[in-house]
Write a protein that holds these residues in place. Structure first.
Motif, PDB file in Angstrom:
ATOM      1  N   PRO A 111       0.826  -1.206   0.000  1.00 13.38           N
ATOM      2  CA  PRO A 111       0.000   0.000   0.000  1.00 13.38           C
ATOM      3  C   PRO A 111       0.859   1.255   0.000  1.00 13.38           C
ATOM      4  O   PRO A 111       2.085   1.185   0.180  1.00 13.38           O
ATOM      5  N   PRO A 112       0.257   2.417  -0.225  1.00 17.82           N
ATOM      6  CA  PRO A 112       1.014   3.670  -0.142  1.00 17.82           C
ATOM      7  C   PRO A 112       1.795   3.752   1.163  1.00 17.82           C
ATOM      8  O   PRO A 112       1.288   3.422   2.236  1.00 17.82           O
ATOM      9  N   GLY A 113       3.045   4.156   1.052  1.00 18.75           N
ATOM     10  CA  GLY A 113       3.963   4.173   2.188  1.00 18.75           C
ATOM     11  C   GLY A 113       5.035   3.106   2.082  1.00 18.75           C
ATOM     12  O   GLY A 113       6.075   3.194   2.740  1.00 18.75           O
ATOM     13  N   THR A 114       4.800   2.099   1.237  1.00 14.88           N
ATOM     14  CA  THR A 114       5.775   1.013   1.058  1.00 14.88           C
ATOM     15  C   THR A 114       7.096   1.546   0.525  1.00 14.88           C
ATOM     16  O   THR A 114       8.181   1.178   0.999  1.00 14.88           O
ATOM     17  N   ARG A 115       7.020   2.420  -0.456  1.00  7.06           N
ATOM     18  CA  ARG A 115       8.233   2.949  -1.079  1.00  7.06           C
ATOM     19  C   ARG A 115       9.045   3.769  -0.073  1.00  7.06           C
ATOM     20  O   ARG A 115      10.273   3.641   0.004  1.00  7.06           O
ATOM     21  N   ALA A 116       8.366   4.600   0.724  1.00  5.92           N
ATOM     22  CA  ALA A 116       9.070   5.427   1.707  1.00  5.92           C
ATOM     23  C   ALA A 116       9.705   4.561   2.791  1.00  5.92           C
ATOM     24  O   ALA A 116      10.862   4.789   3.183  1.00  5.92           O
ATOM     25  N   MET A 117       8.971   3.571   3.293  1.00  4.63           N
ATOM     26  CA  MET A 117       9.526   2.688   4.319  1.00  4.63           C
ATOM     27  C   MET A 117      10.773   1.977   3.792  1.00  4.63           C
ATOM     28  O   MET A 117      11.798   1.886   4.487  1.00  4.63           O
ATOM     29  N   THR A 118      10.694   1.451   2.574  1.00  7.19           N
ATOM     30  CA  THR A 118      11.823   0.739   1.987  1.00  7.19           C
ATOM     31  C   THR A 118      13.021   1.654   1.816  1.00  7.19           C
ATOM     32  O   THR A 118      14.169   1.265   2.092  1.00  7.19           O
ATOM     33  N   ALA A 119      12.776   2.890   1.400  1.00  8.57           N
ATOM     34  CA  ALA A 119      13.866   3.857   1.229  1.00  8.57           C
ATOM     35  C   ALA A 119      14.561   4.139   2.563  1.00  8.57           C
ATOM     36  O   ALA A 119      15.795   4.237   2.633  1.00  8.57           O
ATOM     37  N   HIS A 120      13.783   4.253   3.636  1.00 10.01           N
ATOM     38  CA  HIS A 120      14.370   4.505   4.959  1.00 10.01           C
ATOM     39  C   HIS A 120      15.204   3.313   5.423  1.00 10.01           C
ATOM     40  O   HIS A 120      16.286   3.493   6.009  1.00 10.01           O
ATOM     41  N   VAL A 121      14.712   2.098   5.184  1.00  5.88           N
ATOM     42  CA  VAL A 121      15.473   0.907   5.562  1.00  5.88           C
ATOM     43  C   VAL A 121      16.793   0.862   4.806  1.00  5.88           C
ATOM     44  O   VAL A 121      17.862   0.618   5.383  1.00  5.88           O
ATOM     45  N   ARG A 122      16.745   1.101   3.515  1.00  3.80           N
ATOM     46  CA  ARG A 122      17.974   1.074   2.718  1.00  3.80           C
ATOM     47  C   ARG A 122      18.956   2.153   3.170  1.00  3.80           C
ATOM     48  O   ARG A 122      20.167   1.919   3.226  1.00  3.80           O
ATOM     49  N   LYS A 123      18.441   3.313   3.520  1.00  8.75           N
ATOM     50  CA  LYS A 123      19.324   4.386   4.003  1.00  8.75           C
ATOM     51  C   LYS A 123      19.961   4.002   5.332  1.00  8.75           C
ATOM     52  O   LYS A 123      21.148   4.258   5.556  1.00  8.75           O
ATOM     53  N   ALA A 124      19.191   3.366   6.222  1.00 10.24           N
ATOM     54  CA  ALA A 124      19.716   2.981   7.527  1.00 10.24           C
ATOM     55  C   ALA A 124      20.870   1.988   7.410  1.00 10.24           C
ATOM     56  O   ALA A 124      21.766   1.967   8.250  1.00 10.24           O
ATOM     57  N   TRP A 125      20.849   1.165   6.372  1.00 11.07           N
ATOM     58  CA  TRP A 125      21.892   0.154   6.173  1.00 11.07           C
ATOM     59  C   TRP A 125      22.844   0.552   5.029  1.00 11.07           C
ATOM     60  O   TRP A 125      23.492  -0.297   4.440  1.00 11.07           O
ATOM     61  N   SER A 126      22.971   1.824   4.756  1.00 12.58           N
ATOM     62  CA  SER A 126      23.785   2.263   3.622  1.00 12.58           C
ATOM     63  C   SER A 126      25.269   1.944   3.824  1.00 12.58           C
ATOM     64  O   SER A 126      25.966   1.603   2.863  1.00 12.58           O
ATOM     65  N   GLN A 127      25.758   2.035   5.055  1.00 12.46           N
ATOM     66  CA  GLN A 127      27.171   1.709   5.287  1.00 12.46           C
ATOM     67  C   GLN A 127      27.419   0.220   5.075  1.00 12.46           C
ATOM     68  O   GLN A 127      28.458  -0.165   4.515  1.00 12.46           O
ATOM     69  N   ASP A 128      26.497  -0.603   5.523  1.00 13.80           N
ATOM     70  CA  ASP A 128      26.619  -2.047   5.301  1.00 13.80           C
ATOM     71  C   ASP A 128      26.718  -2.339   3.810  1.00 13.80           C
ATOM     72  O   ASP A 128      27.586  -3.100   3.358  1.00 13.80           O
ATOM     73  N   ARG A 129      25.816  -1.729   3.041  1.00 16.85           N
ATOM     74  CA  ARG A 129      25.788  -1.964   1.599  1.00 16.85           C
ATOM     75  C   ARG A 129      27.090  -1.487   0.947  1.00 16.85           C
ATOM     76  O   ARG A 129      27.652  -2.162   0.074  1.00 16.85           O
ATOM     77  N   GLN A 130      27.581  -0.356   1.378  1.00 15.83           N
ATOM     78  CA  GLN A 130      28.817   0.189   0.816  1.00 15.83           C
ATOM     79  C   GLN A 130      30.002  -0.753   1.045  1.00 15.83           C
ATOM     80  O   GLN A 130      30.781  -1.041   0.125  1.00 15.83           O
TER      81      GLN A 130
END
Length: 291
Positions: A111-130
């Motif tokens: 539902p609406p909000g899925t994209r924003a939640m996913t973006a926040h999760v990815r940002k929170a783990w950005s150092q891990d991904r890097q």
């Protein structure tokens, strides 16, 4: 000759349907209460070699591994709504398979909000991904790509195996909450998500083979305080009302998940169901497989 040709087509269609073997695997049948034997709400629809995850409660990926789902198969997920017990495993769903075998992007629909939640999760783990992508660890860049979709009701996904329809349901004060209908050539499966008694879900679930529905015990609820009674009646479905739903849908199998027995036994909850529905009903457990 024409009859033989038609028979051949029918036999081929039957053979393909058998090979597809669409089924439900309950990865988590729990709720916000930390019950050790039940992980958070999560279901896998498996059809052929394709896997579709619905919701990602706590423990979702480890339960998937227990069910024999390979990490490279975890590429499609659907969220019913954004309550924490249904989404606290989203980082797990995004990152664990990326580290351990996924080779392509993850597609997430909700539902609406899925994209924003996913973006926040990815940002929170950005150092891990890097570090994983640009350090010494062998990695697959595509496995870390996530496409999140804010979906409107109706058909939201289609591939060569099945298609998925999002069904608006009533979940208290949530503006957007969905159930889902999965239609494959051999089987149709409907999941309620979290909802009260929902005429819209009843209409959308007609003709399904398996109905997976949340439930709480009415008798158990009566022992709760008035504020909790108000909450559950506005957000969830009593066993008697689940029976009313099933008696109008007529699924081949009714499966109970996201159970809130509130002190009652599984048999006592099933007895409440039987007051309004006499069909085949399964009180689900984690890792149950329903065909």
């Amino acid at each position: 000759m024409c009859r033989l040709a038609n028979l051949g087509v029918l036999l081929l269609a039957s053979s393909l349907a058998m090979a597809q073997d669409t089924r439900v695997v309950l990865l988590g049948t729990g709720n916000p209460n930390p019950e050790p034997g039940r992980m958070g709400p999560a279901v896998a629809i498996i059809s052929g070699t394709h896997v579709y995850i619905v919701d990602c409660g706590a423990g979702v990926v480890r339960r998937a591994a227990q069910a024999g789902i390979a990490m490279e198969q975890i590429t499609r997920a659907f969220l019913t709504h954004l309550h924490s017990d249904h989404t606290v495993g989203l980082p797990d769903l995004i990152f664990t398979p990326a580290v351990t075998g996924r080779k392509e992007p993850l597609e997430i629909y909700g539902p609406p909000g899925t994209r924003a939640m996913t973006a926040h999760v990815r940002k929170a783990w950005s150092q891990d991904r890097q570090i994983r992508l640009h350090g010494l660890e062998p990695s697959v860049a595509q496995a870390y790509v996530v496409h999140a979709h804010d979906s409107a009701p109706g058909e939201i996904y289609r591939d060569s195996t099945l298609h998925v329809i999002a069904i608006p349901v009533n979940h208290g004060s949530w503006k957007h909450a969905y159930g889902y209908r999965f239609e494959a050539p051999d089987k149709t499966i409907v999941l309620s998500g979290d909802t009260t008694y929902s005429p819209g879900l009843i209409a959308a679930a007609q003709g399904c083979d398996i109905l997976v529905h949340e439930v709480y015990s009415e008798k158990g609820l009566q022992a709760r305080t008035a504020d909790w009674q108000r909450y559950h009646r506005a957000f969830h479905t009593s066993a008697r009302d689940v029976g009313r739903v099933a008696s109008q849908v007529h699924p081949k199998t009714l499966v109970l998940y996201h159970q809130l027995p509130m002190g009652q036994t599984a048999e006592e909850v099933l007895q409440e169901i039987r007051e309004t529905y006499s069909g085949t009903t399964l009180y689900g457990k984690d890792l149950d497989v329903i065909r």
